[in-house]
Design an enzyme around this catalytic site. Sequence first.
Site, short mmCIF file in Angstrom:
data_model
loop_
_atom_site.label_atom_id
_atom_site.label_comp_id
_atom_site.label_asym_id
_atom_site.label_seq_id
_atom_site.Cartn_x
_atom_site.Cartn_y
_atom_site.Cartn_z
CB VAL A 129 -0.93 0.03 1.23
CG1 VAL A 129 -1.83 1.26 1.17
CG2 VAL A 129 -1.76 -1.24 1.32
CE LYS B 280 -1.11 0.28 -4.65
NZ LYS B 280 -0.63 1.25 -5.63
N1 HSE Z 1 0.84 0.83 -10.47
C1 HSE Z 1 0.99 1.35 -9.17
C2 HSE Z 1 0.92 2.87 -9.21
C3 HSE Z 1 2.32 0.97 -8.53
O1 HSE Z 1 0.92 3.46 -10.29
O2 HSE Z 1 0.84 3.48 -8.16
C4 HSE Z 1 2.25 -0.35 -7.87
O3 HSE Z 1 1.49 -0.27 -6.71
#
Ligand code: HSE
Length: 428
Positions: A134, A207
Site C-alpha cells: 500500500v 490498497k
Molecule cells: N501501479 C501502481 C501505481 C504501482 O501506479 O501506483 C504499484 O502499486
Amino acid sequence: MTEPLRLGIAGLGTVGIGVVKIIRRHAALLEARTGRPVVITAVSARDANKDRGISLKDYAWETDPVALATRDDVDVFVELMGGHEGPAKLATEAALKSGKDVVTANKALLAIHGQALAELAEAKGRVIRFEAAVAGGIPVIKALTEGLAGNEISRVMGVMNGTCNYILTRMETAGLPYATVFKEADDLGYLEADPTLDVGGIDAGHKLTLLTAIAFGTKPSFDDVKLEGIQRIAIEDIRHAADMGYRIKLLGVAQRTGRGIEQRMTPCLVPANSPLGQLEGGTNMVVIEGDSINQVVLRGPGAGEGPTASAVMGDVLDIARGLRIPTFGVPATSLVEAPSAQTSLPAPYYVRLSLQDKPGALAKVAAVLGDAGVSIHRMRQYDHATAIAPVLIVTHKCTSTVLEEAIEGLSATGVVEGTPVALRIEEL
Ligand code: HSE
Ligand code: NAP
C-alpha cells in the site's frame, strides 16, 4: 554469533532486485539495527538466464517458488511475483504451512485472499507483513497498526495510484487530453502490464481494501469497494474543476457510516489548496483521521524500485527484531464482517452538462434538479461558439442516489446533449 535471518525471495523484477540491492548495500547497517545478520539464501524467478544487472550466484536458485517457500534454510518467504492466483498464492500458502513468515508487496493477493491467508498464518503462529503493498514507500501500515493504534479511526483516504495521479496532473499542466497522456505514461513504463489495473482503479481499490481492514477491524472485502476509473475524465473537467477551485483525483475513501463501512475508489474533486489537491505526479498521499490525532497526512513515493524495496525491508527488519503483529492489526478470527454502506454519505457534486442554448433550457435543468431534491450551490455557463453551452453546476450536499436520479432526469429533458458528467466533491 546470533543466528541470521534467512530470506527466500521469489520474484526478481523491479522490487525483488531492489531488495537484493538494499541487503547487499546495507548489510552492516541492517545487522546493527536488528542485532542479527539478514541474509538471502535462495531466490526464484521465471527465467534463470535473464540479466538482472547484478550477480545472483551466491544464492541457491529455485525454478519453483513453492520449492523456495518450503526450503529448510529459509525463515522468511519474500513474495515479490504479483498476481492473486497461481504461484504467488500457492507459494505463500506453502510457506505459511511449512512455518515460514511471509513478507509481500502483493496487494491483489491480500485484498482477495487476505482473510484466509491471515487465518492460516495465525493458525501456524506465523506473520504476514505487507507494508510495500500500500502506497509503496510510505509506512502507512505501520502508522495504522502501531503509531496510531491508540485511536479510533474515523476515515482513511488518499491517492494510492501514482500512475493515475501522474495522468491527471499531467493533463492539467500540459493541457493534454486523456488519450495522449495515457500513451505518454505507457511509453514511460508507468502502466501495469494490464493498464486497467491502474486507470480502472483496481490497483488502488486493492490498497484501500487493506487499509479499511486495519482501520476498522473488518474482514478485507474488495468486492465492497465501489470502483470507478479515470478513463472518462476529460480535459474540460480538469479545466472547469480548476476554475471552480478544485483538482480531480482518483481518491480512495474508507469510512464508517450509520449504515456500515463505505469504501470507494472514484474520481473526486478536492480543494486545490488542500494537501491532496496539491499532490503532483506519481506521488501518493494517505490521510488518516482518528479521535485523538484529528488528522495525519503521509506523503511519499508510491512505487518504484527503491521506495517499494524500502517498505519490504521495513517488514523484514521487524521480523528480525521479533516484532509480531497480526496481519490486519488484530487476530484474523476477530475481524468482523462489515456491512457495506450501500449509499455514500451526502456530499456536494460537480455536474458538467452540454446544454442547448435556447429559451427555457436552463429552467428545465433547474426544475429537474429541484424536483429530485438537488439544490444548486454555484453555477456557470461558459462562453461558446456553437449552439451548445457548457454549463457547470456545483450542488449542495445530496446523496449519490438522489444525484443519479437527477442525472437520469436531465438526460430526459431534451435540452441536454449526451450524458452529464457528475463527480463527487470530497470534503476534507
Ligand atoms: N501501479 C501502481 C501505481 C504501482 O501506479 O501506483 C504499484 O502499486
Ligand atoms: P515485475 O518487475 O514484473 O517482477 C515480477 C517478478 O516475478 C519477475 O522476476 C518474474 O520473473 C517473477 N515471476 C513472475 N511469475 C513467476 C513465476 N510463476 N514463478 C517465478 N517467478 C515469477 O514486478 P514488480 O514490479 O517487481 O512487482 C512485484 C510485486 O510488487 C507485485 O505484487 C506488485 O504489485 C508489487 N508492487 C510493485 C511496485 C512497483 O513499483 N513495481 C510497487 C508496489 C507494489 P522473470 O523476471 O523471470 O520474468
